[in-house]
Design a protein around this motif. Structure first.
Motif, PDB file in Angstrom:
ATOM      1  N   ALA A  99      58.311  30.464  66.102  1.00 14.29           N
ATOM      2  CA  ALA A  99      57.000  29.977  66.226  1.00 14.29           C
ATOM      3  C   ALA A  99      55.877  31.069  66.476  1.00 14.29           C
ATOM      4  N   PHE A 100      56.050  31.864  67.360  1.00 13.78           N
ATOM      5  CA  PHE A 100      55.094  33.192  67.305  1.00 13.78           C
ATOM      6  C   PHE A 100      54.778  33.685  65.834  1.00 13.78           C
ATOM      7  N   ILE A 151      56.987  22.998  69.916  1.00 14.93           N
ATOM      8  CA  ILE A 151      56.977  23.749  68.911  1.00 14.93           C
ATOM      9  C   ILE A 151      57.131  23.009  67.563  1.00 14.93           C
ATOM     10  N   TYR A 161      63.993  26.577  59.347  1.00 13.68           N
ATOM     11  CA  TYR A 161      62.976  25.765  59.547  1.00 13.68           C
ATOM     12  C   TYR A 161      61.378  25.864  59.242  1.00 13.68           C
ATOM     13  N   VAL A 162      61.454  27.455  59.340  1.00 12.65           N
ATOM     14  CA  VAL A 162      59.897  27.825  59.121  1.00 12.65           C
ATOM     15  C   VAL A 162      59.994  28.435  57.470  1.00 12.65           C
ATOM     16  N   ALA A 187      55.959  27.808  72.506  1.00 13.94           N
ATOM     17  CA  ALA A 187      56.685  29.185  72.481  1.00 13.94           C
ATOM     18  C   ALA A 187      56.358  30.088  73.540  1.00 13.94           C
ATOM     19  N   LEU A 211      54.321  22.686  64.478  1.00 12.58           N
ATOM     20  CA  LEU A 211      54.644  23.118  63.242  1.00 12.58           C
ATOM     21  C   LEU A 211      54.369  21.863  62.201  1.00 12.58           C
ATOM     22  N   VAL A 222      54.566  32.416  63.000  1.00  6.62           N
ATOM     23  CA  VAL A 222      54.075  31.377  62.156  1.00  6.62           C
ATOM     24  C   VAL A 222      52.452  31.542  62.120  1.00  6.62           C
ATOM     25  N   PRO A 223      51.791  31.520  63.215  1.00  2.83           N
ATOM     26  CA  PRO A 223      50.552  31.714  63.243  1.00  2.83           C
ATOM     27  C   PRO A 223      50.016  33.150  62.383  1.00  2.83           C
ATOM     28  N   ILE A 242      51.818  24.955  68.813  1.00  4.14           N
ATOM     29  CA  ILE A 242      53.080  25.934  68.663  1.00  4.14           C
ATOM     30  C   ILE A 242      53.190  27.175  69.443  1.00  4.14           C
ATOM     31  N   VAL A 243      51.908  27.789  69.882  1.00  5.78           N
ATOM     32  CA  VAL A 243      51.914  28.833  71.033  1.00  5.78           C
ATOM     33  C   VAL A 243      52.259  28.411  72.325  1.00  5.78           C
ATOM     34  N   ILE A 284      54.197  30.086  56.971  1.00  2.42           N
ATOM     35  CA  ILE A 284      55.493  29.552  56.692  1.00  2.42           C
ATOM     36  C   ILE A 284      56.167  30.390  55.521  1.00  2.42           C
ATOM     37  N   PHE A 324      65.888  19.286  67.558  1.00  3.22           N
ATOM     38  CA  PHE A 324      66.501  18.754  66.338  1.00  3.22           C
ATOM     39  C   PHE A 324      67.449  17.500  66.327  1.00  3.22           C
ATOM     40  N   ASP A 367      48.531  25.879  65.250  1.00  2.00           N
ATOM     41  CA  ASP A 367      49.084  27.044  65.893  1.00  2.00           C
ATOM     42  C   ASP A 367      48.695  26.727  67.318  1.00  2.00           C
TER      43      ASP A 367
END
Ligand SMILES: Nc1ncnc2c1ncn2[C@@H]1O[C@H](COP(=O)(O)OP(=O)(O)O)[C@@H](O)[C@H]1O
Ligand SMILES: [Mg+2]
Lengths: 245, 240, 370
Positions: free
Chosen positions: A101-102, B199, A188-189, B215, B203, A104-105, B211-212, A109, B189, B208
């Motif tokens: 997740a970290f 998260i 997933y990403v 995370a 996504l 991705v930004p 997400i952050v 993707i 999931f 973001d």
């Protein structure tokens, strides 16, 4: 505490029910469907498997190059070593979903995100093993090499690294097996690989697909583990006969 | 004394502080309405509660079963089975956590309970193996000395074998916890909730900030737990 | 006190018995040393006595009580046991290690503390220094002391000691042996002591049981064993074939200055000093000479107990025989065997005392020479 006990009890009851339901559905069940699915989509599964392996092998090469270098460097700078190892430990402890997740930004993707996350993960086992492998060599050996007039460079490449190799390889083995599992999550990403089967299987409720993905990943992991295991054995046998002659 | 306070309270508080600061900032300064709607204190507390539920129930169960099982398998009558178990566990641990969760989903379906059960089984492995290996590793002469001086078998177990194996058992617990926190973020999931929810939501809506937040909380939980058990580990081995 | 009858042990999956038809009797207060090559069944015999191993056949009696009918836990709590590998508990302090048996017996706390302190001092470990240490912080010799202390803390009348001084260097070993003999002098325990070292056997024992491939070859006093070995095996063990002949070749004067221990005392020595010198002596006896250094006799621990006067000259015993310093070592050995002692006093032509030779010295010489 009561709540916990209650939860635990529920969980076991649910597990019991579940197992019962497989037994009932077992007649013309899921196994046949899975085999059917695998034979129909073998091309897709094979492709994803190769993608998975490619991701793992590529990252492994990058990661090992970086990690062994770092490991060697910190074996010369003791004061530095504990900090570096501490950072690697923290990186490995971070849950893989969080790590991805970290990324991705930062990387969006896709494949790159997977590669970066996997490299960060595999640092600890290889760096630590390189470092300890070198540090725990018998000082007398290094002393002897110095006494015979070998340069530090030659001592490193001719003595330290060859002798520490089994320990380093053990770290690579740990890293490789771990990577295969995390690569599955990286699907997933958008990093591709067998994880895709699992994720799309879950979202579509397509059980044979999930099973094919899960079993595929597990087989690769177990196979890698054994490959490295036998590799280590072979190498060490070779080494000892060479010394013996 | 000051050092102890710093190690056990100071550092953990700083970690929690960082996570809180990020959460508070994010909730109070949402860049758009989607984030404002999806990132609320209520939701964050809920996923944290679920996450802790996943961890606690599965870890407590796994610790009890793993330690008890390891002790039983180390008894002479079951020792051979114990050795077979060691091999099986090593293979079992090679199976990736996502695969474990996915397979349990196909067997048991969706839900929190399924996730807990899968985490529970997965976390047993290192605890079981380390308990067995720790007791197995106690030198035979030490046990013989204890028996020779007239200790009963149960006393030998509780006074000699378990204390000597303790550091290894704790190391197994530490491994289990790290694996468990990692796997718990995947529970989402299969409908198990927890921090993975944040998260995954982030996504899917391409935000973001969400997400952050997920995370960071997940990472800090993991780092904190690993840190605490690592410090505890340092304290238990004062004799070696 | 301890009686083994037809004791036999066959380990599962072995066809050859580890111990076969062993008959042995150990009298109260005696040190019986089991000696023999590694693997001959010494440890196995010992472990059958405290029932760590169940015998395949035969009987064991302690004070005429059938050991095999006793509760093994009770039996073991009352027998001090020093295991070959020392087996200290690494996670317990020295204090906790030594307090194991008293704690199992649930003695009151203060009594345990007193006993542990006592026994630590007895084996030469300062309680204040070592109490709270862990075994990993001890040297080999210190660990063996703890092992012995742990076995004797509850005052068992029987002790089983399996190579208790095996894991240390020769000098430390000699010191531990001497200290142990001094302790035994006072405690008078019945001890089964295992070693593979014939020197140690001769030094420590009242009787020696020589074992070979699980069987008893000879059970005799040390001097009988030396003078009349039962067979080739025993005589090889004591080293005659290879080495005893060499004793003919060496003159006592050649080794005397190397072996000289605490010199003799004058016949006007007071009790205090005699006691001190007895304590320092390996032999537990001390030679008495007159003003002109002429040999008068010898004082042993018992002589001191039954003393009939103030100074050593009043209660010494005459020695039945001496050797001169120009005699050979073999002569010295013969005299020792004749007078039934493990030592002999050496004088010169003028009857002036020169020193003392012991069986151990002879064996050392033999060992060095061969
Ligand atoms: N627990 C055991 N299981 C099987 N065989 C054993 C065991 N203990 C000893 N032995 C065998 O019995 C024989 C005698 O061993 P032991 O009594 O330990 O000899 P020693 O103490 O005289 O060196 C050896 O051949 C050894 O291999
Ligand atoms: Mg032995």
């Amino acid at each position: 505490m009561d709540q916990l006990l209650g939860m635990a009890f529920d969980v076991f009851r649910a597990a019991g029910n579940g197992i019962e339901s497989i037994a009932q559905a077992g007649d013309r069940g899921i196994i046949a469907h899975t085999i059917d699915y695998i034979s129909r989509r073998s091309d897709l599964i094979l492709e994803l498997m190769l993608e998975h392996l490619w991701l793992v092998v590529l990252t492994l090469i990058i990661a090992v190059t970086i990690s062994v270098t770092v490991g060697i460097i910190i074996s010369y700078y003791e004061s530095f070593a504990q900090t570096v190892l501490g950072i690697c430990q923290v990186l490995m402890v971070i849950p893989s979903m969080a790590m991805l997740a970290f990324m991705v930004p930062l990387f969006g993707i896709g494949f790159t995100t997977g590669v970066v996350a996997l490299v960060l993960y595999s640092l600890l086992p290889v760096v630590r093993n390189t470092y300890t492998g070198i540090r725990e060599l018998d000082p007398a050996i290094v002393e002897a090499a110095k006494g015979m007039g070998m340069t530090e460079r030659r001592i490193l490449f001719k003595i330290k690294i060859p002798l520490a190799r089994p320990v380093i390889m053990a770290g690579v083995r740990t890293a490789a097996v771990m990577m295969i599992g995390i690569a599955a999550i990286a699907a997933y990403v958008g990093a591709g690989g067998l994880g895709e089967l699992i994720f799309s299987g879950i979202s579509r409720g397509h059980q044979p697909m999930i099973i094919a993905g899960a079993i595929g990943v597990s087989i690769i992991a177990i196979a890698f583990d054994y490959l490295f295991y036998y590799g280590e054995k072979r190498f060490s046998v070779e080494g000892s006969t060479r010394e013996g002659n | 004394m000051l050092r102890t306070l710093w190690v056990w309270i100071g550092i953990p508080l700083i970690m929690i502080g960082i996570a809180s600061a990020i959460v508070i900032y994010s909730v109070n300064n949402p860049p758009d309405t989607i984030v404002a709607r999806m990132l609320t204190y209520e939701r964050i507390f809920r996923v944290i509660r679920e996450h802790m539920g996943l961890l606690l129930v599965s870890m407590i169960g796994a610790t009890i079963v793993g330690v008890a099982g390891g002790i039983m398998l180390s008894r002479p009558s079951l020792y051979r089975i114990g050795r077979v178990m060691e091999t099986l566990v090593n293979i079992g641990q090679t199976v990736p956590s996502l695969a474990v969760l996915a397979l349990f989903y196909t067997i048991l379906g969706l839900g929190f309970r399924v996730a807990v059960f899968a985490l529970f089984l997965y976390s047993i492995l290192p605890i079981l193996r380390n308990t067995f290996a720790g007791i197995d590793g106690v030198e035979h002469s030490i046990i013989e000395a204890a028996r020779g001086m007239g200790m009963r078998p149960l006393r030998v177990l509780t006074k000699i074998e378990l204390p000597i194996a303790f550091p290894i058992i704790v190391a197994g617990l530490r491994t289990a916890i790290v694996i468990n926190v990692g796997a718990a973020t995947l529970a989402t999931f299969i409908g198990g909730g927890g921090l993975g929810d944040l998260i995954v939501t982030g996504l899917s809506v391409h935000r973001d900030m969400i997400i952050v937040n997920g995370a960071v909380i997940a990472a800090i939980t993991a780092i904190l737990l690993d840190y605490l058990i690592g410090k505890a580990e340092e304290r238990v081995v004062r004799w070696s | 006190m301890i009686k083994l009858e037809g004791l036999t042990k066959v380990f599962k999956g072995h066809n050859i018995p580890a111990v076969k038809d062993l008959n042995l009797e150990v009298n109260e207060g005696d040190v019986c040393v089991l000696v023999g090559p590694s693997g001959c069944g010494k440890t196995t015999t010992m472990k059958m006595i405290n029932r760590l191993y169940e015998p395949t056949g035969g009987k064991i009696y302690i004070r005429d009580e059938d050991v095999l009918q006793m509760d093994p836990i009770k039996l073991r709590l009352d027998i001090g046991y020093v295991i070959q590998e020392i087996g200290l508990f690494p996670h317990m302090t020295i204090y906790e290690n030594i307090a194991t048996v008293p704690n199992e017996k649930q003695w009151p706390k203060d009594q345990v503390k007193e006993k542990v302190d006592n026994v630590m001092s007895l084996v030469g470990l300062d309680p204040d220094v070592f109490k709270n240490r862990y075994p990993s912080a001890l040297s080999g010799g210190q660990r063996q002391r703890v092992g012995v202390a742990r076995a004797m803390v509850s005052d068992p009348s029987i002790m089983l000691m399996d190579e208790p001084f095996g894991a240390v260097d020769p000098i430390t070993r000699a010191r531990l042996q001497n200290e142990f003999l001094r302790i035994q002098e006072r405690m008078d325990k019945t001890i089964v002591f295992v070693t593979h070292d014939i020197d140690e056997a001769i030094k420590m024992s009242d009787t020696i049981a020589v074992m070979k491939e699980g069987q008893l070859v000879q059970h005799a006093t040390p001097s009988d064993l030396l003078s009349a070995p039962a067979d080739e095996f025993v005589s090889n063990l004591v080293g005659r074939n290879r080495s005893i002949k060499r004793l003919h070749l060496i003159r006592i004067s050649e080794i005397l200055e190397d072996v000289d221990r605490a010199p003799a005392i004058k016949d006007d020595t007071k009790e205090e000093e005699v006691k001190k010198r007895l304590d320092e002596s390996d032999l537990r006896t001390v030679i008495v000479v007159d003003r002109d250094n002429k040999l008068k006799g010898v004082v042993g621990v018992n002589d001191l107990k039954r003393k009939t006067g103030e100074v050593a000259g009043d209660y010494y015993q005459e020695v039945s025989d001496t050797v001169t310093d120009d005699a050979t070592l073999n002569d010295a050995l013969s005299v020792m065997l004749e007078i039934g002692e493990g030592y002999v006093a050496v004088v010169n032509e003028d009857e002036k005392y020169q020193g003392t030779i012991t069986l151990g010295d002879l064996l050392n010489v033999v060992r060095e020479e061969s």
